[in-house]
Design a protein around this motif. Sequence first.
Motif, PDB file in Angstrom:
ATOM      1  N   LEU A  25       0.834  -1.205   0.000  1.00  0.00           N
ATOM      2  CA  LEU A  25       0.000   0.000   0.000  1.00  0.00           C
ATOM      3  C   LEU A  25       0.865   1.250   0.000  1.00  0.00           C
ATOM      4  O   LEU A  25       0.604   2.215  -0.727  1.00  0.00           O
ATOM      5  CB  LEU A  25      -0.930   0.019   1.216  1.00  0.00           C
ATOM      6  CG  LEU A  25      -2.182  -0.836   1.139  1.00  0.00           C
ATOM      7  CD1 LEU A  25      -2.892  -0.858   2.498  1.00  0.00           C
ATOM      8  CD2 LEU A  25      -3.136  -0.328   0.061  1.00  0.00           C
ATOM      9  N   TYR A  29       1.153   2.604  -3.763  1.00  0.00           N
ATOM     10  CA  TYR A  29      -0.001   3.509  -3.829  1.00  0.00           C
ATOM     11  C   TYR A  29       0.176   4.781  -3.009  1.00  0.00           C
ATOM     12  O   TYR A  29      -0.691   5.646  -3.034  1.00  0.00           O
ATOM     13  CB  TYR A  29      -1.272   2.776  -3.359  1.00  0.00           C
ATOM     14  CG  TYR A  29      -1.664   1.644  -4.269  1.00  0.00           C
ATOM     15  CD1 TYR A  29      -2.473   1.866  -5.380  1.00  0.00           C
ATOM     16  CD2 TYR A  29      -1.215   0.344  -4.037  1.00  0.00           C
ATOM     17  CE1 TYR A  29      -2.830   0.827  -6.226  1.00  0.00           C
ATOM     18  CE2 TYR A  29      -1.561  -0.699  -4.879  1.00  0.00           C
ATOM     19  CZ  TYR A  29      -2.370  -0.448  -5.970  1.00  0.00           C
ATOM     20  OH  TYR A  29      -2.719  -1.471  -6.815  1.00  0.00           O
ATOM     21  N   ILE A  31      -0.017   5.071   0.221  1.00  0.00           N
ATOM     22  CA  ILE A  31      -1.019   5.067   1.290  1.00  0.00           C
ATOM     23  C   ILE A  31      -0.374   4.507   2.560  1.00  0.00           C
ATOM     24  O   ILE A  31       0.111   3.383   2.571  1.00  0.00           O
ATOM     25  CB  ILE A  31      -2.246   4.217   0.900  1.00  0.00           C
ATOM     26  CG1 ILE A  31      -2.936   4.843  -0.317  1.00  0.00           C
ATOM     27  CG2 ILE A  31      -3.207   4.079   2.077  1.00  0.00           C
ATOM     28  CD1 ILE A  31      -4.055   4.011  -0.901  1.00  0.00           C
ATOM     29  N   VAL A  33      -0.500   3.066   6.247  1.00  0.00           N
ATOM     30  CA  VAL A  33      -1.296   2.360   7.251  1.00  0.00           C
ATOM     31  C   VAL A  33      -0.311   1.817   8.279  1.00  0.00           C
ATOM     32  O   VAL A  33       0.896   1.850   8.070  1.00  0.00           O
ATOM     33  CB  VAL A  33      -2.136   1.203   6.645  1.00  0.00           C
ATOM     34  CG1 VAL A  33      -3.184   1.737   5.679  1.00  0.00           C
ATOM     35  CG2 VAL A  33      -1.251   0.172   5.967  1.00  0.00           C
ATOM     36  N   VAL A  75      -6.066   1.146   9.616  1.00  0.00           N
ATOM     37  CA  VAL A  75      -6.199   2.380   8.846  1.00  0.00           C
ATOM     38  C   VAL A  75      -7.134   3.310   9.614  1.00  0.00           C
ATOM     39  O   VAL A  75      -8.072   2.853  10.276  1.00  0.00           O
ATOM     40  CB  VAL A  75      -6.730   2.095   7.415  1.00  0.00           C
ATOM     41  CG1 VAL A  75      -8.117   1.489   7.439  1.00  0.00           C
ATOM     42  CG2 VAL A  75      -6.707   3.361   6.565  1.00  0.00           C
ATOM     43  N   HIS A  85     -10.055  10.190  -0.939  1.00  0.00           N
ATOM     44  CA  HIS A  85      -8.992   9.451  -0.258  1.00  0.00           C
ATOM     45  C   HIS A  85      -9.493   8.079   0.176  1.00  0.00           C
ATOM     46  O   HIS A  85      -8.758   7.086   0.074  1.00  0.00           O
ATOM     47  CB  HIS A  85      -8.473  10.227   0.952  1.00  0.00           C
ATOM     48  CG  HIS A  85      -7.682  11.430   0.578  1.00  0.00           C
ATOM     49  ND1 HIS A  85      -6.905  12.107   1.476  1.00  0.00           N
ATOM     50  CD2 HIS A  85      -7.530  12.089  -0.597  1.00  0.00           C
ATOM     51  CE1 HIS A  85      -6.324  13.135   0.882  1.00  0.00           C
ATOM     52  NE2 HIS A  85      -6.702  13.138  -0.381  1.00  0.00           N
ATOM     53  N   ARG A  88      -9.728   6.004  -2.952  1.00  0.00           N
ATOM     54  CA  ARG A  88      -8.398   5.598  -3.407  1.00  0.00           C
ATOM     55  C   ARG A  88      -7.874   4.426  -2.579  1.00  0.00           C
ATOM     56  O   ARG A  88      -7.305   3.479  -3.108  1.00  0.00           O
ATOM     57  CB  ARG A  88      -7.424   6.780  -3.334  1.00  0.00           C
ATOM     58  CG  ARG A  88      -6.074   6.490  -3.953  1.00  0.00           C
ATOM     59  CD  ARG A  88      -5.260   7.760  -4.151  1.00  0.00           C
ATOM     60  NE  ARG A  88      -4.807   8.342  -2.919  1.00  0.00           N
ATOM     61  CZ  ARG A  88      -3.616   8.087  -2.363  1.00  0.00           C
ATOM     62  NH1 ARG A  88      -2.776   7.261  -2.936  1.00  0.00           N
ATOM     63  NH2 ARG A  88      -3.269   8.667  -1.240  1.00  0.00           N
ATOM     64  N   PHE A  89      -8.105   4.478  -1.252  1.00  0.00           N
ATOM     65  CA  PHE A  89      -7.707   3.374  -0.376  1.00  0.00           C
ATOM     66  C   PHE A  89      -8.440   2.093  -0.766  1.00  0.00           C
ATOM     67  O   PHE A  89      -7.825   1.036  -0.921  1.00  0.00           O
ATOM     68  CB  PHE A  89      -7.983   3.734   1.089  1.00  0.00           C
ATOM     69  CG  PHE A  89      -7.876   2.564   2.026  1.00  0.00           C
ATOM     70  CD1 PHE A  89      -6.642   2.051   2.379  1.00  0.00           C
ATOM     71  CD2 PHE A  89      -9.016   1.963   2.538  1.00  0.00           C
ATOM     72  CE1 PHE A  89      -6.536   0.950   3.223  1.00  0.00           C
ATOM     73  CE2 PHE A  89      -8.923   0.874   3.383  1.00  0.00           C
ATOM     74  CZ  PHE A  89      -7.674   0.372   3.732  1.00  0.00           C
TER      75      PHE A  89
END
Length: 121
Positions: A25, A29, A31, A33, A75, A85, A88-89
């Motif tokens: 992730l 991406y 992102i 977490v 998350v 957002h 997107r996740f």
Amino acid sequence: DDAPRVGVISFVVEGWNSSHFAAALSAEYGIGVRDGLFCAHPLVRTLLGSDPGEAGECGAPEAEPGERSLNAIRVSFGAGTPDEHVERFLRAVRELVNDGARWKYRTEDGRCVPDRGAAQL
């Protein structure tokens, strides 16, 4: 009550090591977490079906990508998190689950990281 709200979701993905999923992730991406036992080692271990009394340290256990996860992913979404957002996740999770990681990963110092020496797909 006008206090801001924060949503927190903890999860695992069948067939994935949580550290590998979190690394993908992040690397693929952008992102962020958290993965690990979240200072709730006995509870998380019980929920994941392992020995709650097993000794461990904060963070994820050393495991190779694809090994059974003995940790989880967390998350958080705040009151100001835009819908795009969240979308997107969810899209990133869906792509990783359906298509797998595009990059290769390895364990370094107990963390799953992109393998810079391997050709990325």
